[in-house]
Scaffold this motif. Structure first.
Motif, PDB file in Angstrom:
ATOM      1  N   HIS A  77       4.112  -2.679  -2.931  1.00 13.08           N
ATOM      2  CA  HIS A  77       3.689  -3.963  -3.134  1.00 13.08           C
ATOM      3  C   HIS A  77       3.840  -4.540  -4.421  1.00 13.08           C
ATOM      4  O   HIS A  77       3.375  -4.054  -5.483  1.00 13.08           O
ATOM      5  N   GLU A  79       2.522  -7.149  -5.654  1.00 14.39           N
ATOM      6  CA  GLU A  79       1.410  -7.812  -6.478  1.00 14.39           C
ATOM      7  C   GLU A  79       0.970  -6.878  -7.621  1.00 14.39           C
ATOM      8  O   GLU A  79       0.955  -5.903  -7.580  1.00 14.39           O
ATOM      9  N   ASP A  81      -1.787  -6.143  -9.262  1.00 13.76           N
ATOM     10  CA  ASP A  81      -2.828  -5.339  -9.112  1.00 13.76           C
ATOM     11  C   ASP A  81      -2.132  -3.748  -8.899  1.00 13.76           C
ATOM     12  O   ASP A  81      -2.998  -2.832  -9.278  1.00 13.76           O
ATOM     13  N   HIS A  82      -1.014  -3.692  -8.379  1.00 16.19           N
ATOM     14  CA  HIS A  82      -0.474  -2.492  -8.081  1.00 16.19           C
ATOM     15  C   HIS A  82       0.686  -2.185  -8.786  1.00 16.19           C
ATOM     16  O   HIS A  82       1.061  -1.100  -9.167  1.00 16.19           O
ATOM     17  N   HIS A 144      -0.039  -9.062   3.304  1.00 12.98           N
ATOM     18  CA  HIS A 144      -0.372 -10.332   3.017  1.00 12.98           C
ATOM     19  C   HIS A 144       0.735 -10.907   2.123  1.00 12.98           C
ATOM     20  O   HIS A 144       0.856 -11.953   1.940  1.00 12.98           O
ATOM     21  N   ASP A 163      -2.572  -2.273   0.451  1.00 18.74           N
ATOM     22  CA  ASP A 163      -3.836  -2.945   0.665  1.00 18.74           C
ATOM     23  C   ASP A 163      -4.374  -2.759   1.939  1.00 18.74           C
ATOM     24  O   ASP A 163      -5.499  -3.013   2.107  1.00 18.74           O
ATOM     25  N   TYR A 189     -12.732  -7.545   2.786  1.00 20.08           N
ATOM     26  CA  TYR A 189     -11.164  -7.493   1.973  1.00 20.08           C
ATOM     27  C   TYR A 189     -10.216  -7.887   3.237  1.00 20.08           C
ATOM     28  O   TYR A 189      -9.591  -8.856   3.042  1.00 20.08           O
ATOM     29  N   HIS A 220      -6.842   0.309  -2.598  1.00 19.83           N
ATOM     30  CA  HIS A 220      -8.129  -0.091  -3.378  1.00 19.83           C
ATOM     31  C   HIS A 220      -9.344   0.742  -2.473  1.00 19.83           C
ATOM     32  O   HIS A 220      -9.165   0.939  -1.198  1.00 19.83           O
TER      33      HIS A 220
HETATM   34 FE1  FEO Z   1      -2.166  -7.599  -2.546  1.00 12.88          FE
HETATM   35 FE2  FEO Z   1      -4.215  -5.131  -3.893  1.00 12.88          FE
HETATM   36  O1  FEO Z   1      -2.759  -6.455  -3.912  1.00 12.88           O
END
Ligand code: FEO
Length: 392
Positions: A77, A79, A81-82, A144, A163, A189, A220
């Motif tokens: 992913h 995004e 944060d990863h 997402h 996620d 979440y 996460h």
């Molecule tokens: Fe969709 Fe934890 O990033």
């Protein structure tokens, strides 16, 4: 540094963010979060699955301090944060290749300026051998974002889901002992991030049914040793079933709307309907989102301000509309002093919600006897609608 072992040759090398309280400048994180990265040693090759948020790059790099070589970095992913620490990992491991879905590659180039030649793409179902361990990639768009994929580690029957099945939950434990605490965080979440993609996630849950899964490792929160629990919870959340619940987000200025909300809530409860009230002046929007995961009905309460709904209510309705919960019914209650177009305004903000609108109750000033009778009518209508719509 001693790495946290999940199974033989599989380690957690991520970072726990105990202090983070907000995501996307919007989503409350009361329990912090973690950015999970996993290191898999095969007999021939080594793979790192995801990285961490840029703010935690130093933590990841400290976990990799004694790791001599990484051949592949799987980016499930894009995004940040990863993927945020990817440039640092690629800088340390000069021959490592990033493995992403075809849609993930341009996103990594755009968002992180990763050189194209360092990224290889994999199709749905494609495999990558690490020697004695085989990674199978499962495309899962719109958990997402459009590019997401999972990895199934065949020999260990582990599914890495990014996620999906994750929870914003900071803990020093890889596994958990209290499922319901983690489930609550996972529901929050799901509500905040994945609920708008409910029908797509239904398909992903169907797609992974054919895999024999002994463990689910999301990006996460803790790892799931008992995958049935978390998969079962998600199956319920994404199902078309709704509960006998009315969610009432509201705000009050001079007490009229509060009186109406309290009266309606009491009548509904007296008739066996669960009510979740959220005074938006003080409410946790994450809890409001959680309550919308399976509620049958939404009743919005607002006073009239400058001829429209209270701005705090407008914000909550905008969010509910964006999250696309599986609500069946909605209504609006509230008061005005001399006029306004509050009902039209709120209805106009709910275009994503395919539900039946029940006759609103909008009153002038403090509620009078006939106004309470109108609330009785609304409560009875909700009770009857729920009886017809909710089968045991
Ligand atoms: Fe969709 Fe934890 O990033």
């Amino acid at each position: 540094m001693k790495l946290k072992m999940i199974k033989d040759d599989i380690f957690w090398v991520g970072a726990v963010d105990w202090d983070r309280r907000l995501f996307d400048a919007l989503i409350p994180l009361p329990d912090g979060t973690s950015y999970n990265a996993y290191l898999i040693y095969g007999s021939e090759k080594t793979a790192l699955l995801d990285t961490v948020d840029p703010s935690m790059t130093a933590v990841l790099m400290s976990h990799l301090e004694d790791v001599k070589n990484i051949d592949f970095i799987i980016s499930h992913h894009a995004e940040q944060d990863h993927s945020g620490a990817l440039p640092h990992v690629l800088d340390k491991y000069k021959s490592a290749k990033v493995v992403a879905s075809p849609k993930g590659k341009p996103m990594l180039v755009e968002h992180l300026h990763i050189p194209e030649e360092r990224i290889i793409t994999v199709n749905d179902g494609e495999t990558l051998s690490l020697g004695n361990k085989t990674l199978e990639f499962i495309h899962a768009p719109w958990v997402h974002w459009p590019e997401t994929m999972f990895t199934y580690l065949r020999e260990d029957k582990m599914l890495f889901t990014c996620d999906l099945f994750g929870s914003h939950f900071a803990t020093s434990d890889i596994f958990y002992s209290d499922y319901w605490h983690v489930c609550d965080a996972a529901k929050r979440y799901y509500a905040e991030v994945m609920m708008p993609f409910r029908t797509t996630i239904q398909k992903h849950l169907e797609k992974i049914k054919k895999y024999d899964i002994s463990m689910i490792a999301p990006s996460h929160g803790p790892v799931h040793k008992d995958p049935e629990c978390i998969v079962g919870s998600h199956q319920e959340w994404v199902s078309d079933r709704v509960s006998n619940t009315v969610v009432i987000p509201y705000v009050t200025m001079h007490g009229s709307t509060q009186l109406m909300v309290d009266y309606l809530a009491e009548i509904l409860a007296d008739n066996g309907v669960k009510v979740e009230k959220f005074n938006l002046a003080v409410a946790d929007t994450g809890k409001l989102a959680m309550s919308l995961v399976d509620a049958a009905t939404l009743v919005i309460g607002s006073p009239t301000v400058l001829s429209g709904a209270h701005p705090v209510v407008v914000s909550a309705v905008f969010l509910a509309n964006a999250l696309k919960p599986k609500l069946k019914f909605a209504s609006i209650i509230g008061s005005y002093g001399w006029g306004g177009r509050m009902v039209e305004q709120i209805k106009g903000l709910m275009s994503n919600l395919k539900l039946e609108m029940l006759e609103p109750v909008i009153i002038k000033g403090l509620p009078k006897d006939e106004d309470y009778k109108a609330l009785d009518r609304l409560a009875n209508e909700i009770v009857d609608k729920h009886k017809a719509a909710i089968k045991n």
